[in-house]
Motif scaffolding. Structure first.
Motif, PDB file in Angstrom:
ATOM      1  N   ARG A 262      -1.748  -2.114  -6.273  1.00 16.71           N
ATOM      2  CA  ARG A 262      -1.966  -0.973  -7.160  1.00 16.71           C
ATOM      3  C   ARG A 262      -1.182   0.208  -6.606  1.00 16.71           C
ATOM      4  O   ARG A 262      -1.147   0.417  -5.398  1.00 16.71           O
ATOM      5  N   ASP A 263      -0.559   0.941  -7.487  1.00 14.43           N
ATOM      6  CA  ASP A 263       0.046   2.190  -7.044  1.00 14.43           C
ATOM      7  C   ASP A 263      -1.060   3.069  -6.453  1.00 14.43           C
ATOM      8  O   ASP A 263      -2.215   2.997  -6.897  1.00 14.43           O
ATOM      9  N   PRO A 264      -0.752   3.896  -5.465  1.00 13.41           N
ATOM     10  CA  PRO A 264      -1.777   4.778  -4.903  1.00 13.41           C
ATOM     11  C   PRO A 264      -2.458   5.583  -6.004  1.00 13.41           C
ATOM     12  O   PRO A 264      -1.789   6.204  -6.837  1.00 13.41           O
TER      13      PRO A 264
ATOM     14  N   GLU B  41     -14.126   3.453   8.043  1.00  8.73           N
ATOM     15  CA  GLU B  41     -13.845   4.878   8.243  1.00  8.73           C
ATOM     16  C   GLU B  41     -14.215   5.700   7.014  1.00  8.73           C
ATOM     17  O   GLU B  41     -14.752   6.814   7.138  1.00  8.73           O
ATOM     18  N   ASP B  42     -13.924   5.176   5.820  1.00 15.69           N
ATOM     19  CA  ASP B  42     -14.291   5.880   4.582  1.00 15.69           C
ATOM     20  C   ASP B  42     -15.773   6.220   4.568  1.00 15.69           C
ATOM     21  O   ASP B  42     -16.172   7.363   4.307  1.00 15.69           O
TER      22      ASP B  42
ATOM     23  N   ARG C 291      -9.280  12.017   4.208  1.00 19.15           N
ATOM     24  CA  ARG C 291      -8.977  10.586   4.264  1.00 19.15           C
ATOM     25  C   ARG C 291      -7.644  10.179   3.639  1.00 19.15           C
ATOM     26  O   ARG C 291      -7.022   9.204   4.063  1.00 19.15           O
ATOM     27  N   TYR C 292      -7.183  10.870   2.614  1.00 20.34           N
ATOM     28  CA  TYR C 292      -6.160  10.320   1.721  1.00 20.34           C
ATOM     29  C   TYR C 292      -4.854   9.981   2.431  1.00 20.34           C
ATOM     30  O   TYR C 292      -4.366   8.849   2.320  1.00 20.34           O
ATOM     31  N   GLN C 293      -4.262  10.909   3.139  1.00 20.16           N
ATOM     32  CA  GLN C 293      -2.963  10.635   3.752  1.00 20.16           C
ATOM     33  C   GLN C 293      -3.073   9.629   4.887  1.00 20.16           C
ATOM     34  O   GLN C 293      -2.172   8.808   5.080  1.00 20.16           O
TER      35      GLN C 293
ATOM     36  N   PRO D 283       2.012  10.759   1.541  1.00 19.51           N
ATOM     37  CA  PRO D 283       2.795  11.117   2.735  1.00 19.51           C
ATOM     38  C   PRO D 283       4.206  11.517   2.337  1.00 19.51           C
ATOM     39  O   PRO D 283       4.731  11.104   1.305  1.00 19.51           O
ATOM     40  N   PRO D 284       4.886  12.309   3.172  1.00 15.78           N
ATOM     41  CA  PRO D 284       6.196  12.870   2.810  1.00 15.78           C
ATOM     42  C   PRO D 284       7.210  11.862   2.319  1.00 15.78           C
ATOM     43  O   PRO D 284       7.986  12.151   1.413  1.00 15.78           O
TER      44      PRO D 284
END
Length: 455
Positions: free
Chosen positions: A318-320, A354-355, A382-384, A451-452
Motif C-alpha cells: 500500500r502506498d503510505p 511501538e505504536d 510515529r509517522y516518519q 521522509p525527505p
C-alpha cells in the motif's frame, strides 16, 4: 513529567520502571487502574492490539479488546521482534516467558545461489541493551495473550465489528459489534491488512496492490521430516539452532531452526505478479517452490523439500497512508492496519508494538480532556520513524536480489542500525510529547510528511 534513563534505573515522573538489565522482575504498573478515566476500544487481538492493551493498562486507561475469532489458535510460522520491541517485553517481565521458545542462533551464514559462503554476520541476542525475540508466531502470541488476560485486560472473542463511528460534539467514538453499540473516548483499529477501520480514517476504501513479490513459507518438526538424517540439511540442527540463507537474482531464501534444532522454518521470496484482489494466502505447491531454486546449490532443494506443506503468501503493498487518524482524531490505526511491512524489514511486528506503547503514553500525558490533541501528537511522533523502518525492507530486498555475484561481507549484511534497534518507544514518547503538543497548538495540525527522500 520528565524522563530519565540512567545506568541503574529508569524513572518516569516519580515512578521507577523495571531496569532493562534486570530481566527477571515482574510487571510493574505505572498508574493505578482506570486512573485516567480514558476509555479505549481496541479492535483486533494480534500483536499490535495486545501490546497497546497491555501498555494502556500500565498507564491507567480502561481498555476493551474486540477480536473476531471465537478462539485463539496457535497458527503461523516465524516472527521476529527486534531489540526495540524486546526492551518493551523485558520491561513487562516477559523474558523468562518468551526466551525458552525462541530461536537462539548467533549468526547468519549467507551464500550465493551457487552455494559459495559470502557472509557470516554475527547476530547477538543482546544488543543496544535489550534482547531480540524470534520464534513461532502462534506460540509467542499465545503467551502475550495470556499475559494480557492475567493483567485483567477485557478481551472479548467472537466479535463482529460492523461499523465504526466518532462524534466530536459529545467527545466520543465507538463501534457496533455483534449488533451492540459500544462507546469510548477513542477506538484503535488494530485489525490488520484488511482493516475495516481504514475506510473511516481515509474517507475511502484503500485497495492493496501487488508488490511484485510473493513468499513460500513453512514451519515443521525437523526429526519427523528427517532433517537431522540428511547430510544436505543436518547442519541446520545438529549443533542447536542455526540460520542459513541464499541470495540470487530476484530471489532470497532463508532457513532457520528453533528449539535447539527441533523445529525448522523457511521462507523464500520470489517475483510474483499474481492478482491479489480477493485473497493473498494460499496452500503452496512444492513443484512451484522447487522451480524457484532450479539450478541453485542442491542444499536449497533439500531443505525446501523436507516441508510437508507450505503457504504461498502474496506480498501486498500500500502506498503510505496520508494519515493514521480520523478527521475528529477519535480513531487511530496501528500496526498492519496503518503500515504493512515487507518481511525483509524484520520490523513489522516491532513497529506495531511501538505504536501501541507510544499511544498509551500520549493518552496518559494528554488526559481525557485532550484525547484528539494526544492522538495528533502520537501520529507526529510515529509517522516518519515507521516509514523510515519500512524503507529498510525495500532496500534490503533490493540489495540481495540485485547483488553482484562477487559481493561479499558487509555489502550483503542485514542492516542493524542503532537508530532502529536501540530505540526506546516509551521513553521517547515522554521526552518529546510536550514539544510536539506545543508545535501543534502554535502551528495547527498538519498531515504528516514522508521522509525527505519521498517528498
Amino acid at each position: 513529567m520528565t524522563a530519565r534513563d540512567s545506568s541503574d534505573n529508569t524513572t518516569i515522573g516519580s515512578t521507577k520502571l523495571v531496569p532493562d538489565v534486570n530481566f527477571d522482575v515482574g510487571f510493574e504498573k505505572v498508574a493505578e487502574p482506570n486512573s485516567t478515566q480514558i476509555k479505549i476500544i481496541i479492535v483486533g487481538a494480534g500483536f499490535a492490539g495486545l501490546a497497546c492493551a497491555i501498555e494502556c493498562k500500565r498507564k491507567g486507561h480502561e481498555v476493551v479488546v474486540l477480536e473476531k475469532f471465537s478462539e485463539m489458535k496457535i497458527l503461523g510460522d516465524i516472527i521476529s521482534f527486534g531489540n526495540n520491541a524486546g526492551r518493551i517485553f523485558q520491561r513487562w517481565g516477559l523474558h523468562e516467558t518468551f526466551w525458552p521458545i525462541c530461536t537462539h542462533h548467533q549468526e547468519l551464514n549467507l551464500h550465493n545461489a551457487q552455494g559459495e559462503l559470502i557472509c557470516v554476520q554475527k547476530l547477538p541476542s543482546v544488543q543496544f541493551g535489550a534482547y531480540s525475540y524470534n520464534g513461532h508466531r502462534g506460540e509467542l502470541h499465545e503467551r502475550l495473550f495470556a499475559f494480557a488476560k492475567s493483567l485483567g485486560v477485557d478481551i472479548r472473542l467472537g466479535q463482529d465489528v460492523s461499523e465504526y463511528w466518532e462524534d466530536e460534539e459529545v467527545g466520543e467514538a465507538g463501534v457496533i459489534s455483534n449488533g451492540e453499540l459500544l462507546r469510548a473516548d477513542i477506538v484503535v483499529g488494530a485489525d490488520g491488512v484488511r482493516s475495516k477501520a481504514r475506510s473511516l480514517v481515509l474517507g475511502y476504501d484503500d485497495k492493496p496492490k501487488s508488490s511484485g513479490y510473493a513468499i513460500y513459507r513453512a514451519w515443521f518438526d525437523t526429526h519427523e521430516q528427517g532433517v537431522d538424517r540428511d547430510p544436505l540439511t543436518d547442519y541446520l540442527v545438529k549443533n542447536g539452532d542455526a540460520f542459513y540463507g541464499w541470495i540470487g537474482k530476484d530471489v532470497h531464501f532463508l532457513a532457520s531452526s528453533s528449539k535447539n534444532g527441533r523445529a525448522l522454518s523457511w521462507v523464500i521470496t520470489h517475483k510474483d505478479e499474481a492478482d491479489i484482489k480477493e485473497s493473498w494466502s494460499f496452500p503452496g505447491k512444492m513443484e512451484d517452490v522447487l522451480a524457484v531454486v532450479d539450478g541453485w546449490d542442491p542444499r536449497c532443494a533439500a531443505i525446501l523439500s523436507k516441508a510437508p506443506s507450505c503457504i504461498d503468501w502474496k506480498l501486498v503493498y500500500r502506498d503510505p497512508l496520508p494519515t493514521w487518524i480520523s478527521k475528529e482524531a477519535r480513531l487511530a490505526l496501528i500496526g498492519d492496519a496503518a503500515h504493512p511491512f515487507l518481511p525483509t524489514s524484520i520490523q513489522g511486528a516491532s513497529q506495531a508494538v511501538e505504536d501501541g506503547v507510544t499511544l498509551a503514553v500520549v493518552l496518559q500525558l494528554g488526559g481525557k480532556s485532550d484525547v484528539p490533541l494526544a492522538l495528533r501528537a502520537w501520529e507526529k511522533i510515529r509517522y516518519q520513524r515507521v516509514r523510515r523502518a519500512q524503507i529498510t525492507g525495500e532496500t534490503t530486498r533490493d540489495m540481495w536480489h540485485n547483488a553482484d555475484p562477487g559481493a561479499r561481507g558487509a555489502a550483503v549484511e542485514l542492516p542493524r542500525p542503532e537508530w532502529l534497534l536501540g530505540f526506546d518507544a516509551e521513553l521517547h514518547a515522554y521526552e518529546v510529547f510536550d514539544g510536539i503538543v506545543r508545535e501543534i497548538r502554535e502551528k495547527g495540525y498538519e498531515l504528516p510528511r514522508l521522509p525527505p527522500r519521498e517528498e
